[in-house]
Design a protein around this motif. Structure first.
Motif, mmCIF file in Angstrom:
data_model
loop_
_atom_site.group_PDB
_atom_site.id
_atom_site.type_symbol
_atom_site.label_atom_id
_atom_site.label_comp_id
_atom_site.label_asym_id
_atom_site.label_seq_id
_atom_site.Cartn_x
_atom_site.Cartn_y
_atom_site.Cartn_z
ATOM 1 N N PHE A 27 0.865 -1.184 0.000
ATOM 2 C CA PHE A 27 0.000 0.000 0.000
ATOM 3 C C PHE A 27 0.896 1.226 0.000
ATOM 4 O O PHE A 27 2.046 1.184 0.456
ATOM 5 N N ASP A 28 0.376 2.317 -0.527
ATOM 6 C CA ASP A 28 1.131 3.564 -0.647
ATOM 7 C C ASP A 28 0.216 4.711 -0.210
ATOM 8 O O ASP A 28 -0.731 5.058 -0.917
ATOM 9 N N ASN A 29 0.490 5.260 0.963
ATOM 10 C CA ASN A 29 -0.345 6.376 1.440
ATOM 11 C C ASN A 29 0.471 7.657 1.583
ATOM 12 O O ASN A 29 0.343 8.392 2.553
ATOM 13 N N THR A 86 -5.242 6.178 -2.741
ATOM 14 C CA THR A 86 -4.241 5.900 -3.765
ATOM 15 C C THR A 86 -4.242 4.405 -4.039
ATOM 16 O O THR A 86 -5.210 3.718 -3.708
ATOM 17 N N GLY A 115 -4.408 0.722 -3.923
ATOM 18 C CA GLY A 115 -4.732 -0.251 -2.889
ATOM 19 C C GLY A 115 -5.593 0.270 -1.773
ATOM 20 O O GLY A 115 -6.065 -0.510 -0.937
ATOM 21 N N ILE A 116 -5.807 1.584 -1.694
ATOM 22 C CA ILE A 116 -6.593 2.170 -0.614
ATOM 23 C C ILE A 116 -8.001 2.474 -1.126
ATOM 24 O O ILE A 116 -8.187 3.231 -2.069
ATOM 25 N N GLN A 117 -8.987 1.880 -0.471
ATOM 26 C CA GLN A 117 -10.368 1.988 -0.919
ATOM 27 C C GLN A 117 -11.027 3.279 -0.487
ATOM 28 O O GLN A 117 -11.743 3.917 -1.265
ATOM 29 N N HIS A 147 -7.184 4.820 6.926
ATOM 30 C CA HIS A 147 -7.180 4.369 5.535
ATOM 31 C C HIS A 147 -7.660 2.930 5.475
ATOM 32 O O HIS A 147 -7.147 2.059 6.200
ATOM 33 N N LEU A 168 -7.971 -0.408 3.280
ATOM 34 C CA LEU A 168 -7.433 -1.085 2.105
ATOM 35 C C LEU A 168 -8.490 -1.939 1.430
ATOM 36 O O LEU A 168 -9.462 -2.374 2.062
ATOM 37 N N ASP A 184 -8.116 -8.193 0.520
ATOM 38 C CA ASP A 184 -7.180 -9.136 -0.086
ATOM 39 C C ASP A 184 -7.786 -10.530 -0.108
ATOM 40 O O ASP A 184 -8.702 -10.841 0.664
ATOM 41 N N MET A 232 -4.184 2.026 9.525
ATOM 42 C CA MET A 232 -4.416 1.258 8.315
ATOM 43 C C MET A 232 -5.342 0.081 8.646
ATOM 44 O O MET A 232 -5.101 -0.664 9.603
ATOM 45 N N PHE A 276 -6.796 -3.421 7.417
ATOM 46 C CA PHE A 276 -6.594 -4.567 6.521
ATOM 47 C C PHE A 276 -7.817 -5.472 6.552
ATOM 48 O O PHE A 276 -8.458 -5.639 7.599
#
Length: 428
Positions: free
Chosen positions: A253-255, A262, A264-266, A276, A278, A281, A318, A320
């Motif tokens: 993930f990239d925040n 961004t 992968g972030i929903q 955030h 994600l 998965d 984050m 998950f």
């Protein structure tokens, strides 16, 4: 009246007492293997960097600098101190005195720190660079441990690092397993260690090696002996003994942009700090391998809108989510990566939600780009990295080979060279 036993190995009058004394003597001289001390909840984002730009267990050339940074999210400018210790190949304490491996002294305060700027989560950011005015240089190669203490002289956390001398040359290749049961799931590391300028005497006894996959020292392979020698080159052409499961490419993930979603972030939510969420998965073990570029489990702290991400990157909760219908028995599912030095604890454990049928985890991360994967920890403590991600021989992994040498009549294990191999060029 106490009767002293008469010890005679050939004719012992008190064999029971003799064996007891022998066991006590053995325990007295037994050395404890050093283990890293995990940090408490308020210590975050430990980065220990040497020659590589990525954090993890630094492997640095003798005479090169290394840097340790970490955040205290209490943000109250506590005083922290550090100590440096030297170890043998097997991480038992070496016989060297402090002044034999350290030029200068330790057990001093970490002077360089600064508070976060323009962040919702306040924290104090600490930086320790070696060499410095107190610890001027490390004199010898080998295994090291740095331990950070608080003002009450209580250990807060510790991290391993390795210092090497560039004496030998290591050539390594990655092969598919020759065992047909693992040909599609394992990668075998074969290598040669050449020593043109140093005679390695009695290498079966004096030379040790360590193979590390993706900077994860917890799964390192040790104990391999050279199979044969050609002139001044030691040959290691093992198969199963030097093989690792290939795993799968890491998720990420990239925040770096905290206010918007961004890759992968929903979705993004602002409460006391940012949250955030994600994308969910899925299990990849039952799917075909798909190449997805990664940074082999590492992470990079960054804030797109900051001049100095060390103190301007914020902390984010984050979230998950994992959809897994496999039977895990009494095991537990964790996220796994170099973001916490490949450590499994309560902060990495996912919780099953019966209503949605998914596993969830909320964990605090500093802004940046992170690699992670899901692993299964079984009741006996073992880790199955392929249970959810799968194991594929095509997976791109980086391997580091470290060579140790203790010459006859010497008192410590030198690290006389390293080698690098990548499975992107795997062959049969």
């Amino acid at each position: 009246m106490y009767i002293y036993p008469y010890f005679n190995t050939m004719n012992t009058k008190f064999p029971g007492l003799f064996l007891l004394a022998l066991c006590c003597t053995t325990l007295l001289f037994a050395k404890e293997v050093a283990e890293e001390i995990p940090p408490p909840d308020y210590i975050k984002t430990i980065q220990f960097v040497g020659d590589s730009e990525f954090s993890g267990t630094p492997i640095i050339a003798l005479g090169k600098p290394l840097t340790l940074t970490f955040d205290d999210i209490h943000g109250n400018e506590k005083d922290y101190y550090y100590k440096i210790s030297h170890y043998n190949f097997d991480w038992t304490p070496s016989m060297l005195y402090k002044n034999e491996f350290l030029d200068g002294f330790d057990d001093v305060r970490i002077y360089q720190y600064e508070n976060s700027f323009n962040t919702l989560q306040m924290y104090s950011h600490y930086t320790l660079t070696i060499p410095n005015q107190d610890s001027r240089a490390l004199k010898v190669s080998g295994n090291y441990m740095i331990t950070v203490y608080d003002s009450y002289n209580e250990a807060v956390f510790s991290r391993k690092f390795i210092v090497y001398e560039n004496i030998t040359t290591t050539r390594a290749v990655v092969k598919r397993s020759r065992d047909l049961n693992f040909i599609n799931t394992k990668q075998s590391v074969q290598f040669e260690v050449s020593s043109p300028n140093l005679i390695l005497r009695d290498p079966e006894r004096t030379v040790e090696t360590m193979i590390i996959q993706n900077n994860d020292i917890n799964t390192a392979i040790t104990g391999l002996k050279p199979q044969y020698t050609i002139t001044n080159t030691l040959i290691y052409k093992y198969d199963q003994e030097s093989s690792f499961y290939g795993g799968n490419e890491f998720l990420f993930f990239d925040n770096k942009e905290i206010r918007s979603a961004t890759a992968g972030i929903q979705s993004v939510d602002l409460q006391e700090i940012y949250h955030h969420y994600l994308l969910t998965d899925i299990v990849r073990a039952n799917r075909r391998y798909t190449y997805n570029p990664d940074i082999n489990g590492n992470f990079v702290v960054r804030n797109l809108r900051a001049d100095n991400s060390n103190v301007e990157a914020d902390y984010v909760w984050m979230h998950f989510a994992l959809e897994c219908y496999e039977n895990i028995g009494d095991g537990t599912i964790h996220i796994y990566g170099n973001f916490n030095n490949y450590t499994l604890d309560d902060s990495t454990k996912l919780t099953y939600d019966k209503k949605s049928g998914k596993y969830f985890l909320t964990r605090l991360f500093k802004q940046g780009f992170y690699n992670y994967r899901y692993v299964l920890q079984r009741p006996d403590g073992s880790i199955d990295q392929g249970f959810i991600s799968g194991n594929f021989d095509e997976t791109e992994n980086e391997y580091t080979i470290i060579t140790y040498y203790r010459a006859p009549a010497t008192r410590y294990d030198r690290v006389i060279g390293i080698g690098i191999a990548n499975s992107a060029n795997i062959t049969n």
